[in-house]
Write an enzyme that holds these catalytic residues in place. Sequence first.
Site, PDB file in Angstrom:
ATOM      1  CD  GLU A   1      48.141  41.256  43.826  1.00  0.00           C
ATOM      2  OE1 GLU A   1      48.624  40.174  44.210  1.00  0.00           O
ATOM      3  OE2 GLU A   1      46.912  41.472  43.799  1.00  0.00           O
TER       4      GLU A   1
ATOM      5  CG  ASN B   1      46.713  46.426  38.980  1.00  0.00           C
ATOM      6  OD1 ASN B   1      46.063  47.470  39.103  1.00  0.00           O
ATOM      7  ND2 ASN B   1      46.177  45.223  39.161  1.00  0.00           N
TER       8      ASN B   1
ATOM      9  CG  HIS C   1      40.449  44.160  45.683  1.00  0.00           C
ATOM     10  ND1 HIS C   1      39.323  43.749  44.999  1.00  0.00           N
ATOM     11  CD2 HIS C   1      41.502  43.913  44.868  1.00  0.00           C
ATOM     12  CE1 HIS C   1      39.695  43.252  43.813  1.00  0.00           C
ATOM     13  NE2 HIS C   1      41.008  43.357  43.708  1.00  0.00           N
TER      14      HIS C   1
ATOM     15  CD  GLU D   1      42.633  43.793  40.424  1.00  0.00           C
ATOM     16  OE1 GLU D   1      42.367  43.120  41.436  1.00  0.00           O
ATOM     17  OE2 GLU D   1      43.627  43.611  39.727  1.00  0.00           O
TER      18      GLU D   1
ATOM     19  CG  ASP E   1      36.109  43.959  45.464  1.00  0.00           C
ATOM     20  OD1 ASP E   1      36.940  44.447  46.258  1.00  0.00           O
ATOM     21  OD2 ASP E   1      36.276  42.865  44.896  1.00  0.00           O
TER      22      ASP E   1
HETATM   23  C1  XIL Z   1      41.148  37.082  41.424  1.00  0.00           C
HETATM   24  C2  XIL Z   1      39.994  36.525  40.637  1.00  0.00           C
HETATM   25  O1  XIL Z   1      38.912  37.398  40.777  1.00  0.00           O
HETATM   26  C3  XIL Z   1      39.626  35.170  41.144  1.00  0.00           C
HETATM   27  O2  XIL Z   1      38.641  34.570  40.314  1.00  0.00           O
HETATM   28  C4  XIL Z   1      40.860  34.266  41.184  1.00  0.00           C
HETATM   29  O3  XIL Z   1      40.516  33.036  41.755  1.00  0.00           O
HETATM   30  C5  XIL Z   1      41.964  34.921  41.968  1.00  0.00           C
HETATM   31  O4  XIL Z   1      42.253  36.189  41.427  1.00  0.00           O
HETATM   32  N1  XIL Z   1      44.125  41.020  42.562  1.00  0.00           N
HETATM   33  C6  XIL Z   1      44.227  40.795  41.227  1.00  0.00           C
HETATM   34  C7  XIL Z   1      43.229  39.941  40.558  1.00  0.00           C
HETATM   35  O5  XIL Z   1      45.087  41.394  40.581  1.00  0.00           O
HETATM   36  O6  XIL Z   1      43.779  39.236  39.475  1.00  0.00           O
HETATM   37  C8  XIL Z   1      42.595  38.981  41.529  1.00  0.00           C
HETATM   38  O7  XIL Z   1      41.567  38.276  40.830  1.00  0.00           O
HETATM   39  C9  XIL Z   1      42.061  39.703  42.722  1.00  0.00           C
HETATM   40  C10 XIL Z   1      43.174  40.395  43.445  1.00  0.00           C
END
Ligand code: XIL
Length: 521
Positions: free
Chosen positions: A322, A370, A406, A437, A439
């Site tokens: 990020e 990422n 996401h 990741e 969802d």
């Molecule tokens: C999130 C986790 O799922 C949570 O449990 C934590 O509190 C915060 O981070 N992007 C990412 C992940 O790269 O590491 C994040 O994970 C979600 C967004």
Amino acid sequence: MAGARDGDIYCRMNRIYSSVLALGVVVGCGNDGSQSPTTQVTAATGGNLSTGGAASTTGAQATTGGASASATTSTATGGNNTGGASSTASTATSSATGGKSSTGGLSSRGGTSSTATPSTGGAPASGGNGASGGTHATGGGNSTTAPTGGASTATGGRTAVGGASSAGGTGGATATGGSRSSGGSSSAAVKVCSVPSTLKDASACNGKLIGTALAQGQLSNSSYTAAAREFNYATPENEMKWDTVESYQNNFNFGPGDTIVNFAKQNGMKVKGHTLVWHSQLPNWVSSLSTASAVRSAMVNHITKVMTHFKGSIYAWDVVNEAWDTPSKKGDGTATLRASVFKNKIGDGFIDEAFQAAKAADSSALLFYNDYSTEGMNDKSNAVYNMVKGMKERGIPIDGVGIQTHIGTPNDTPTAAEVKQNIDRLAALGLQVVISEMDVNGCDGYTADSMAAIYHDIVAACVSQPLCTAITVWGISDSGSWLNSFSEAGCNGKQATPLLWDGSYKKKATYNSVMKALTGS
Ligand code: XIL
């Protein structure tokens, strides 16, 4: 933060899902000649003369029962409405429903959820049950291939994308035209397999890894671990982040990470380390460092010690997470490198330096950049594309890009066609791409079906690109999703429903749609 209900989201959602409902709509992109074929199949069995590239006279146009056949009824779009100048919809029987979501051309999603039941118009026309021609057609008629043969597994055209990486699926029992014919330079057929009983078996069909985020605290829950064993790839959700691993300078705690690694090993899962350099979940002692050299040595020491500890157990690392930012969390607006102690003290070069340190620490792990809201085509994904292109040109050791995926508030809601386009352009740099990741924010008001369709189409976009090597979902059951406690997701105390299992570990429609996408249907 971008509002949950702004016009942008709804415009884009409309772009995606109103088309799902619009039967027989023709929005051909035209054969714009932007892609030239490098190969051309002239006699593909079953697939007729399918594909070829833009300059070809074949392609969808020549596909029997395929895109050149005009729709004669508003509902007849069975399977092969894969975009293209005059394309869309074979003639069809009244029972044809395939491709109802297709609109041809750039955002064609024909057949995504379609079925083109017992075959459709045109002589041996397009697909039978399960036909999904045009699912990922994105390039007009350039490279689309319609399924033919009317067999139950016809899927020709599923992965066509404007020539560049077009490929059809198989065309049925004996027909193979779709899978052979291709007009692009990086063709690959998506293999179709029968649906097995686990996600990892499904992922083997097209040689992908299927992953999940694992949380140490859940490993004592047998429902959780049973579901976790469906995956062959794992990312520790928090256990390898800086605030866990090195909360005090040069004082390392590898216990939680080791627990995840051990569970993964016992269950035949590869592990993605996550994450080495990130502005978030970063201890204050790092953020408070005041000189470039102090930050640089802390960063290099962290990368080196962590990677050395886990060496041999980690398949790939998210080296930098990020780093890009845009005014909108959806990735729109001028992209800049995000303010962080790394960027502020070391400068823009911290990313190159992190990858170089990572390579020196463990030369066998794959090294990834990422980020979120970088799945589709927007300002942020353009910035990431340009950055990694430059890194490759400068010889910086980067192996791939993770698109977090996401989907929904506060992040982007890209179409699958855009995701495909972005994946393909990154792959064209010789980089791997992973959905890292995934969802889908159910608190945005999606239905079970629309969420399943989003999962299907985005996973299928990855499946269709050989260099898209893994799909990871961010958790297992809805009740364990991070979105339940992520205020910006807007769930406001409601149970989030973004994953593949519900809160009682019952498989959802999203699970089935991922299974289908992995197995080429
Ligand atoms: C999130 C986790 O799922 C949570 O449990 C934590 O509190 C915060 O981070 N992007 C990412 C992940 O790269 O590491 C994040 O994970 C979600 C967004």
